[in-house]
Write an enzyme that holds these catalytic residues in place. Structure first.
Site, PDB file in Angstrom:
ATOM      1  N   ASP A  94       3.904   0.769  39.195  1.00 43.76           N
ATOM      2  CA  ASP A  94       2.924   0.456  38.152  1.00 43.76           C
ATOM      3  C   ASP A  94       1.585   0.176  38.827  1.00 43.76           C
ATOM      4  O   ASP A  94       1.490  -0.713  39.682  1.00 43.76           O
ATOM      5  CB  ASP A  94       3.366  -0.762  37.345  1.00 43.76           C
ATOM      6  CG  ASP A  94       4.686  -0.522  36.615  1.00 43.76           C
ATOM      7  OD1 ASP A  94       5.059   0.654  36.449  1.00 43.76           O
ATOM      8  OD2 ASP A  94       5.329  -1.508  36.222  1.00 43.76           O
ATOM      9  N   ASP A 102       8.903   3.160  22.968  1.00 41.78           N
ATOM     10  CA  ASP A 102       8.788   1.745  23.301  1.00 41.78           C
ATOM     11  C   ASP A 102       9.079   0.933  22.046  1.00 41.78           C
ATOM     12  O   ASP A 102       8.507   1.202  20.977  1.00 41.78           O
ATOM     13  CB  ASP A 102       7.387   1.424  23.817  1.00 41.78           C
ATOM     14  CG  ASP A 102       7.081   2.125  25.140  1.00 41.78           C
ATOM     15  OD1 ASP A 102       8.033   2.558  25.810  1.00 41.78           O
ATOM     16  OD2 ASP A 102       5.890   2.240  25.487  1.00 41.78           O
TER      17      ASP A 102
END
Length: 250
Positions: A11, A134
């Site tokens: 990330d 998500d």
């Protein structure tokens, strides 16, 4: 005997590798290193077969500057790199794939602009386009979990399958980066309902979580993205890859 591909996550925020909790870079974000390229090389040295990269600056519409790091990661390792974060147009997807990315993970674009998403899916093929789902409390969220769509994840998955999607990345956002265990049922329901391949993401804290995911996976949940648990050495990396990918859980 089912095998699960373990995919380490990198990330990126402000050019650095970070830990992101529940999809919010501002919430307890911890730096894991200044050099995402070096981190990719470390995971490759640990025998990773693929790498998942997320650009949180692009996701938040702050900057596209991290693309240069993405390209350098692709040049540094000889394994597939998948990428997600802030891709909202056909041209952006093309630019990212041209940079060397193996496949892109698209969430918000599929909700905001299904025609543009369909165009990209048709041109680049489902091999190169993965749909991200998500979820918070059984509701699909987009734009870095900021917008609640009111859509059930199964309904969204069915809609995307009808468009031609063949693989989903499924994340229970509230478990992401929390080490609280995976929402196995969510990934399993989407896989079984659609018949599509699923990459699970979120909640893995160690060996037992990975084993529980494998036990429930069948053949459709064939991979798992792991971030924090790997960075914090929750299990020996070489062992976890060897065990998961051989299917030899005890």
């Amino acid at each position: 005997m089912n095998n699960i591909l373990v995919i380490p996550s990198i990330d990126i925020k402000n050019g650095k590798t970070v830990r992101v909790v529940q999809g919010i870079p501002e919430l307890n974000s911890v730096e894991y290193g200044n050099d995402p390229i070096e981190m990719a090389l470390i995971w490759r040295a640990e025998n990773a077969k693929a790498i998942h990269v997320v650009d949180f600056d692009a996701s938040a519409n702050i900057s596209k500057e991290n693309l240069k790091f993405i390209q350098q990661i692709c040049e540094a390792v000889i394994i597939p790199v998948e990428f997600g974060g802030g891709l909202s147009t056909y041209d952006e997807i093309k630019k990212t794939l041209d940079a060397g990315i193996y496949r892109v993970v698209i969430g918000s674009m599929a909700y905001d602009n299904p025609k543009e998403f369909q165009k990209a899916l048709d041109h680049f093929t489902p091999t190169k386009i993965v749909a991200a789902i998500d979820v918070i409390n059984d509701e699909v969220v987009v734009h870095g979990r900021k917008i609640h769509t009111g859509i059930k994840p199964l309904d969204f998955a069915i809609r995307l399958k009808e468009m031609g999607v063949t693989r989903f990345t499924v994340t229970d956002v509230m478990r992401n980066g929390m080490l609280t265990g995976p929402n196995v049922e969510l990934s399993k329901k989407i896989a079984m309902t659609t018949g599509c391949k699923v990459t699970h993401s979120g909640g893995i804290s160690g060996y037992n979580d990975l084993k529980s995911l494998k036990d429930a996976a069948g053949t459709l949940i064939d991979s798992v993205i792991i971030g924090r648990a790997l960075y914090e050495n929750r299990f020996p990396c070489q062992k976890i890859w060897r065990v998961a990918e051989s299917g030899l859980f005890s």
